[in-house]
Write a protein that holds these residues in place. Structure first.
Motif, PDB file in Angstrom:
ATOM      1  N   ASN A   1      31.040  53.594  22.952  1.00  0.00           N
ATOM      2  CA  ASN A   1      31.376  54.598  23.955  1.00  0.00           C
ATOM      3  C   ASN A   1      30.336  54.499  25.070  1.00  0.00           C
ATOM      4  OD1 ASN A   1      31.331  57.061  25.447  1.00  0.00           O
ATOM      5  ND2 ASN A   1      32.436  58.086  23.789  1.00  0.00           N
ATOM      6  N   VAL A   2      30.766  54.026  26.251  1.00  0.00           N
ATOM      7  CA  VAL A   2      29.852  53.780  27.365  1.00  0.00           C
ATOM      8  C   VAL A   2      29.203  55.073  27.849  1.00  0.00           C
ATOM      9  CG1 VAL A   2      29.670  52.915  29.732  1.00  0.00           C
ATOM     10  CG2 VAL A   2      31.059  51.685  28.073  1.00  0.00           C
ATOM     11  N   SER A   3      29.979  56.124  27.987  1.00  0.00           N
ATOM     12  CA  SER A   3      29.429  57.387  28.493  1.00  0.00           C
ATOM     13  C   SER A   3      28.365  57.951  27.555  1.00  0.00           C
ATOM     14  CB  SER A   3      30.542  58.414  28.690  1.00  0.00           C
ATOM     15  OG  SER A   3      31.438  57.969  29.673  1.00  0.00           O
ATOM     16  N   GLU A   4      28.649  57.958  26.265  1.00  0.00           N
ATOM     17  CA  GLU A   4      27.691  58.477  25.287  1.00  0.00           C
ATOM     18  C   GLU A   4      26.430  57.606  25.251  1.00  0.00           C
ATOM     19  OE1 GLU A   4      25.980  60.868  22.305  1.00  0.00           O
ATOM     20  OE2 GLU A   4      27.525  61.231  23.793  1.00  0.00           O
ATOM     21  N   THR A   5      26.614  56.288  25.296  1.00  0.00           N
ATOM     22  CA  THR A   5      25.468  55.376  25.300  1.00  0.00           C
ATOM     23  C   THR A   5      24.601  55.602  26.527  1.00  0.00           C
ATOM     24  OG1 THR A   5      26.799  53.729  24.116  1.00  0.00           O
ATOM     25  CG2 THR A   5      24.783  52.945  25.176  1.00  0.00           C
ATOM     26  N   ALA A   6      25.223  55.728  27.688  1.00  0.00           N
ATOM     27  CA  ALA A   6      24.479  55.964  28.933  1.00  0.00           C
ATOM     28  C   ALA A   6      23.694  57.277  28.851  1.00  0.00           C
ATOM     29  CB  ALA A   6      25.438  55.990  30.122  1.00  0.00           C
ATOM     30  N   ARG A   7      24.319  58.310  28.289  1.00  0.00           N
ATOM     31  CA  ARG A   7      23.633  59.595  28.152  1.00  0.00           C
ATOM     32  C   ARG A   7      22.412  59.458  27.247  1.00  0.00           C
ATOM     33  NH1 ARG A   7      22.993  63.530  24.829  1.00  0.00           N
ATOM     34  NH2 ARG A   7      24.400  62.794  23.219  1.00  0.00           N
ATOM     35  N   ARG A   8      22.573  58.783  26.117  1.00  0.00           N
ATOM     36  CA  ARG A   8      21.460  58.637  25.166  1.00  0.00           C
ATOM     37  C   ARG A   8      20.344  57.752  25.710  1.00  0.00           C
ATOM     38  NH1 ARG A   8      22.826  59.626  19.208  1.00  0.00           N
ATOM     39  NH2 ARG A   8      24.643  60.965  19.377  1.00  0.00           N
ATOM     40  N   LEU A   9      20.695  56.772  26.514  1.00  0.00           N
ATOM     41  CA  LEU A   9      19.685  55.889  27.097  1.00  0.00           C
ATOM     42  C   LEU A   9      19.128  56.443  28.408  1.00  0.00           C
ATOM     43  CD1 LEU A   9      21.356  52.421  26.458  1.00  0.00           C
ATOM     44  CD2 LEU A   9      19.348  53.370  25.302  1.00  0.00           C
ATOM     45  N   ASN A  10      19.670  57.576  28.844  1.00  0.00           N
ATOM     46  CA  ASN A  10      19.224  58.213  30.076  1.00  0.00           C
ATOM     47  C   ASN A  10      19.368  57.261  31.274  1.00  0.00           C
ATOM     48  OD1 ASN A  10      18.317  60.388  31.527  1.00  0.00           O
ATOM     49  ND2 ASN A  10      16.151  59.823  31.319  1.00  0.00           N
ATOM     50  N   MET A  11      20.561  56.662  31.367  1.00  0.00           N
ATOM     51  CA  MET A  11      20.840  55.775  32.501  1.00  0.00           C
ATOM     52  C   MET A  11      22.227  56.090  33.045  1.00  0.00           C
ATOM     53  SD  MET A  11      21.732  51.930  30.956  1.00  0.00           S
ATOM     54  CE  MET A  11      20.053  51.489  30.891  1.00  0.00           C
ATOM     55  N   HIS A  12      22.459  55.675  34.263  1.00  0.00           N
ATOM     56  CA  HIS A  12      23.753  55.914  34.886  1.00  0.00           C
ATOM     57  C   HIS A  12      24.813  55.073  34.176  1.00  0.00           C
ATOM     58  CE1 HIS A  12      26.890  56.198  37.948  1.00  0.00           C
ATOM     59  NE2 HIS A  12      26.252  57.299  38.351  1.00  0.00           N
ATOM     60  N   ARG A  13      26.005  55.658  34.015  1.00  0.00           N
ATOM     61  CA  ARG A  13      27.083  54.986  33.293  1.00  0.00           C
ATOM     62  C   ARG A  13      27.474  53.659  33.955  1.00  0.00           C
ATOM     63  NH1 ARG A  13      32.288  54.761  33.941  1.00  0.00           N
ATOM     64  NH2 ARG A  13      32.308  56.336  35.570  1.00  0.00           N
ATOM     65  N   ARG A  14      27.516  53.624  35.282  1.00  0.00           N
ATOM     66  CA  ARG A  14      27.919  52.392  35.966  1.00  0.00           C
ATOM     67  C   ARG A  14      26.857  51.310  35.818  1.00  0.00           C
ATOM     68  NH1 ARG A  14      31.888  53.647  40.803  1.00  0.00           N
ATOM     69  NH2 ARG A  14      32.212  51.443  40.441  1.00  0.00           N
ATOM     70  N   THR A  15      25.592  51.712  35.787  1.00  0.00           N
ATOM     71  CA  THR A  15      24.511  50.742  35.568  1.00  0.00           C
ATOM     72  C   THR A  15      24.668  50.118  34.182  1.00  0.00           C
ATOM     73  OG1 THR A  15      23.025  52.030  36.965  1.00  0.00           O
ATOM     74  CG2 THR A  15      21.998  50.454  35.439  1.00  0.00           C
ATOM     75  N   LEU A  16      24.949  50.968  33.207  1.00  0.00           N
ATOM     76  CA  LEU A  16      25.161  50.474  31.846  1.00  0.00           C
ATOM     77  C   LEU A  16      26.357  49.530  31.792  1.00  0.00           C
ATOM     78  CD1 LEU A  16      24.530  50.423  28.827  1.00  0.00           C
ATOM     79  CD2 LEU A  16      25.931  52.483  28.586  1.00  0.00           C
ATOM     80  N   GLN A  17      27.451  49.872  32.477  1.00  0.00           N
ATOM     81  CA  GLN A  17      28.625  49.003  32.487  1.00  0.00           C
ATOM     82  C   GLN A  17      28.291  47.626  33.061  1.00  0.00           C
ATOM     83  OE1 GLN A  17      31.269  51.801  34.531  1.00  0.00           O
ATOM     84  NE2 GLN A  17      32.672  51.643  32.779  1.00  0.00           N
ATOM     85  N   ARG A  18      27.483  47.601  34.110  1.00  0.00           N
ATOM     86  CA  ARG A  18      27.085  46.305  34.700  1.00  0.00           C
ATOM     87  C   ARG A  18      26.264  45.491  33.703  1.00  0.00           C
ATOM     88  NH1 ARG A  18      26.813  49.302  39.471  1.00  0.00           N
ATOM     89  NH2 ARG A  18      24.607  49.766  39.201  1.00  0.00           N
ATOM     90  N   ILE A  19      25.339  46.168  33.004  1.00  0.00           N
ATOM     91  CA  ILE A  19      24.504  45.472  32.018  1.00  0.00           C
ATOM     92  C   ILE A  19      25.365  44.908  30.883  1.00  0.00           C
ATOM     93  CG2 ILE A  19      22.729  45.805  30.241  1.00  0.00           C
ATOM     94  CD1 ILE A  19      21.448  47.874  32.183  1.00  0.00           C
TER      95      ILE A  19
END
Length: 184
Positions: free
Chosen positions: A159-177
Motif C-alpha cells: 500500500n503506497v499511501s500507508e508506506t509513504a505515511r510510515r516513512l514520512n515521505m510524500h506519496r508521489r516521491t515514494l511512487q517514483r522510488i
C-alpha cells in the motif's frame, strides 16, 4: 580453507539458524553445512526457543525481527542454556540501538541483511579480541535505503499511501522510488 574452518569450529559443530524468511534460511543452512556445521533451523521465536532449550547449540544465527516476536528472546534462551555459545544476530534494520541491545544480551556479533555465509562464518569464528574483516562488497547507502523502503512497502501489504505515511515521505516521491530499478 574448508579444513581450516573445520579446525576453527571445534568439536561441537551444532548451529541453530532462526529466520522467518524460509528461502534465505534454507540457503544459509546449506551453505553452513558445506562449511562443516551441523545445522538445525527454526522459522519462529517459539521453535527457536524450543530447540535452544532441548539441544543448546554451540553456534547460532538469529534474525532480530520474526513474525511471532523478537529474536533476542531466542538469544537469551541460548545464553541461559549455554553461556559459551557464539551467537550472531541478523537484521534487515541496521540500527545502533538494536545492535547495542543484541550485544548486551550476549550476541557475539551483529550483521545487517543481506549477509552471506562467508560473513556469518567469519563472525561466528572470530576471536573475542579480533573483529572479523569488513565485508568485501558492502551495500551502498542508496541500496540500504532502497532495501528498507521495499521492506516497509511489503510490510504495508504494498500500500503506497500507508508506506509513504510510515516513512514520512510524500506519496508521489515514494511512487517514483518504487518505479526505479534497485541501486547497486
Amino acid at each position: 580453507m574448508a579444513e581450516r574452518e573445520l579446525q576453527d569450529i571445534g568439536e561441537d559443530r551444532s548451529l541453530l539458524i532462526v529466520d522467518d524468511d524460509e528461502p534465505f534460511l534454507r540457503r544459509l543452512a546449506r551453505a553452513m553445512e558445506k562449511r562443516g556445521f551441523e545445522t538445525e533451523t527454526a522459522l519462529s521465536v517459539a521453535a527457536g526457543k524450543a530447540i535452544a532449550t532441548a539441544r543448546p547449540p554451540a553456534y547460532a544465527v538469529v534474525d532480530l525481527r520474526l513474525e511471532d516476536g523478537n529474536g533476542l528472546d531466542v538469544v537469551e534462551t541460548i545464553r541461559e542454556k549455554r553461556p559459551d555459545a557464539r551467537v550472531v544476530v541478523l537484521t534487515g534494520y541496521g540500527a545502533i540501538a538494536t545492535a547495542v541491545a543484541a550485544v548486551k544480551i550476549g550476541a557475539t556479533d551483529y550483521l545487517s541483511k543481506p549477509a552471506d555465509a562467508n560473513d556469518v562464518t567469519a563472525a561466528l569464528l572470530a576471536d573475542g579480541d579480533n573483529l572479523p574483516p569488513p565485508p568485501e562488497n558492502p551495500m551502498s547507502a542508496d541500496r540500504v535505503r532502497w532495501e528498507h523502503i521495499q521492506r516497509v512497502y511489503e510490510l504495508c501489504d504494498r500500500n503506497v499511501s500507508e508506506t509513504a505515511r510510515r516513512l514520512n515521505m510524500h506519496r508521489r516521491t515514494l511512487q517514483r522510488i518504487l518505479a526505479k530499478r534497485s541501486p547497486r
